[in-house]
Design a protein around this motif. Structure first.
Motif, PDB file in Angstrom:
ATOM      1  N   ARG A   1       0.841  -1.204   0.000  1.00 16.86           N
ATOM      2  CA  ARG A   1       0.000   0.000   0.000  1.00 16.86           C
ATOM      3  C   ARG A   1       0.872   1.248   0.000  1.00 16.86           C
ATOM      4  O   ARG A   1       0.583   2.227  -0.689  1.00 16.86           O
ATOM      5  N   GLU A   2       1.948   1.253   0.807  1.00 18.31           N
ATOM      6  CA  GLU A   2       2.866   2.396   0.843  1.00 18.31           C
ATOM      7  C   GLU A   2       3.459   2.675  -0.526  1.00 18.31           C
ATOM      8  O   GLU A   2       3.636   3.829  -0.914  1.00 18.31           O
ATOM      9  N   ALA A   3       3.767   1.622  -1.262  1.00 19.20           N
ATOM     10  CA  ALA A   3       4.411   1.753  -2.567  1.00 19.20           C
ATOM     11  C   ALA A   3       3.413   2.000  -3.693  1.00 19.20           C
ATOM     12  O   ALA A   3       3.817   2.307  -4.818  1.00 19.20           O
ATOM     13  N   GLY A   4       2.137   1.865  -3.403  1.00 18.01           N
ATOM     14  CA  GLY A   4       1.118   2.098  -4.420  1.00 18.01           C
ATOM     15  C   GLY A   4       0.978   0.970  -5.435  1.00 18.01           C
ATOM     16  O   GLY A   4       0.539   1.192  -6.566  1.00 18.01           O
ATOM     17  N   TYR A   5       1.333  -0.249  -5.028  1.00 15.06           N
ATOM     18  CA  TYR A   5       1.233  -1.387  -5.929  1.00 15.06           C
ATOM     19  C   TYR A   5      -0.224  -1.802  -6.120  1.00 15.06           C
ATOM     20  O   TYR A   5      -1.099  -1.464  -5.318  1.00 15.06           O
ATOM     21  N   LYS A   6      -0.462  -2.564  -7.164  1.00 14.57           N
ATOM     22  CA  LYS A   6      -1.794  -3.126  -7.427  1.00 14.57           C
ATOM     23  C   LYS A   6      -2.196  -4.033  -6.253  1.00 14.57           C
ATOM     24  O   LYS A   6      -1.355  -4.442  -5.468  1.00 14.57           O
ATOM     25  N   PRO A   7      -3.485  -4.378  -6.149  1.00 11.13           N
ATOM     26  CA  PRO A   7      -3.922  -5.274  -5.077  1.00 11.13           C
ATOM     27  C   PRO A   7      -3.139  -6.590  -5.101  1.00 11.13           C
ATOM     28  O   PRO A   7      -2.931  -7.192  -6.150  1.00 11.13           O
ATOM     29  N   MET A   8      -2.724  -7.005  -3.932  1.00 11.97           N
ATOM     30  CA  MET A   8      -1.839  -8.147  -3.769  1.00 11.97           C
ATOM     31  C   MET A   8      -2.509  -9.300  -3.025  1.00 11.97           C
ATOM     32  O   MET A   8      -3.507  -9.109  -2.324  1.00 11.97           O
ATOM     33  N   ALA A   9      -1.883 -10.458  -3.160  1.00 10.94           N
ATOM     34  CA  ALA A   9      -2.205 -11.627  -2.358  1.00 10.94           C
ATOM     35  C   ALA A   9      -0.889 -12.142  -1.792  1.00 10.94           C
ATOM     36  O   ALA A   9       0.139 -12.100  -2.465  1.00 10.94           O
ATOM     37  N   VAL A  10      -0.929 -12.606  -0.550  1.00  8.06           N
ATOM     38  CA  VAL A  10       0.276 -13.095   0.118  1.00  8.06           C
ATOM     39  C   VAL A  10      -0.052 -14.425   0.801  1.00  8.06           C
ATOM     40  O   VAL A  10      -1.033 -14.517   1.548  1.00  8.06           O
ATOM     41  N   ALA A  11       0.791 -15.416   0.527  1.00  6.98           N
ATOM     42  CA  ALA A  11       0.637 -16.747   1.121  1.00  6.98           C
ATOM     43  C   ALA A  11       1.885 -17.093   1.924  1.00  6.98           C
ATOM     44  O   ALA A  11       2.999 -16.937   1.429  1.00  6.98           O
ATOM     45  N   VAL A  12       1.684 -17.566   3.145  1.00  3.50           N
ATOM     46  CA  VAL A  12       2.781 -18.030   3.994  1.00  3.50           C
ATOM     47  C   VAL A  12       2.606 -19.534   4.180  1.00  3.50           C
ATOM     48  O   VAL A  12       1.546 -19.998   4.601  1.00  3.50           O
ATOM     49  N   LEU A  13       3.684 -20.273   3.856  1.00  7.14           N
ATOM     50  CA  LEU A  13       3.691 -21.717   4.005  1.00  7.14           C
ATOM     51  C   LEU A  13       4.689 -22.124   5.076  1.00  7.14           C
ATOM     52  O   LEU A  13       5.712 -21.453   5.256  1.00  7.14           O
TER      53      LEU A  13
ATOM     54  N   ASP B   1      -3.295 -18.920  -6.177  1.00  6.00           N
ATOM     55  CA  ASP B   1      -2.548 -20.022  -6.778  1.00  6.00           C
ATOM     56  C   ASP B   1      -1.114 -19.620  -7.116  1.00  6.00           C
ATOM     57  O   ASP B   1      -0.186 -20.390  -6.891  1.00  6.00           O
ATOM     58  N   VAL B   2      -0.941 -18.414  -7.624  1.00  9.07           N
ATOM     59  CA  VAL B   2       0.390 -17.948  -8.007  1.00  9.07           C
ATOM     60  C   VAL B   2       1.249 -17.708  -6.763  1.00  9.07           C
ATOM     61  O   VAL B   2       2.398 -18.157  -6.699  1.00  9.07           O
ATOM     62  N   ALA B   3       0.709 -17.015  -5.766  1.00  5.42           N
ATOM     63  CA  ALA B   3       1.477 -16.739  -4.543  1.00  5.42           C
ATOM     64  C   ALA B   3       1.881 -18.035  -3.847  1.00  5.42           C
ATOM     65  O   ALA B   3       3.023 -18.207  -3.422  1.00  5.42           O
ATOM     66  N   ARG B   4       0.950 -18.966  -3.744  1.00  4.60           N
ATOM     67  CA  ARG B   4       1.238 -20.243  -3.087  1.00  4.60           C
ATOM     68  C   ARG B   4       2.274 -21.039  -3.876  1.00  4.60           C
ATOM     69  O   ARG B   4       3.198 -21.620  -3.292  1.00  4.60           O
ATOM     70  N   ALA B   5       2.156 -21.077  -5.191  1.00  6.95           N
ATOM     71  CA  ALA B   5       3.080 -21.858  -6.015  1.00  6.95           C
ATOM     72  C   ALA B   5       4.500 -21.301  -5.959  1.00  6.95           C
ATOM     73  O   ALA B   5       5.474 -22.055  -5.956  1.00  6.95           O
TER      74      ALA B   5
END
Length: 138
Positions: free
Chosen positions: A18-30, A51-55
Motif C-alpha cells: 500500500r505504501e508503494a502504491g502497488y496493485k492489489p496483492m495476495a500473500v501466502a505463507v507456508l 494459486d500464483v502466490a502459493r506456487a
C-alpha cells in the motif's frame, strides 16, 4: 513458525504494498512442509493470485531457495523445471516473488510468496514482511 508470525508477515507485506502504491496483492505463507499457514487477498486482486502466490512459496520452500534463484536455475535446465511443475500438479512456479523464512538460528521455517505486481514488487513486499516479523530471508 507461529500463526502470529505468519500473520505479521502478511500484514507488513500488504502495508508495504500500500505504501508503494502497488496493485492489489495476495500473500501466502507456508510452513517448512509446504502447508498453508496463512493467506490474504486484497480487495480487487484477481482470482489467480492465491494459486500464483502459493506456487511461488511452495517451490521456494521445497527447493530451499528463493523463487528468483529458481527462475535463474530454470533458464539453464528448462526441461527439469517444466517436469517439476507437472509433477507438483501445478503447485510449483519458478518466478520471482517468494522468499524463504528463516529464524535467528538459521532454521528454515517456511516461505512467503506474493502475487499481484511484478516479480520484483512481489519479492520486495515478501522481504519486508519477513523482516517486520523479526525473521530472515536466509
Amino acid at each position: 513458525m507461529t500463526l502470529d508470525q505468519a500473520n505479521q508477515i502478511i500484514q507488513a507485506a500488504l502495508a508495504r504494498a500500500r505504501e508503494a502504491g502497488y496493485k492489489p496483492m495476495a500473500v501466502a505463507v507456508l510452513d517448512d512442509a509446504g502447508q498453508l499457514k496463512a493467506f490474504q487477498r486484497e480487495d480487487g486482486a484477481s482470482m489467480f493470485r492465491f494459486d500464483v502466490a502459493r506456487a511461488k512459496a511452495w517451490g521456494a520452500v521445497g527447493m530451499g531457495a528463493s523463487s528468483r534463484v529458481l527462475a535463474e536455475r530454470a533458464k539453464g535446465n528448462p526441461n527439469f523445471f517444466v517436469s517439476l511443475a507437472a509433477t507438483a500438479e501445478g503447485k510449483f512456479l519458478a518466478q520471482p516473488g517468494a522468499v524463504l523464512i528463516v529464524d535467528a538460528a538459521g532454521a528454515l521455517l517456511g516461505a512467503v510468496g506474493a502475487s499481484g505486481g511484478s516479480g520484483d514488487e512481489d519479492e520486495e513486499i515478501c522481504t519486508a514482511g519477513v523482516r517486520a516479523a523479526g525473521l530472515s530471508t536466509g
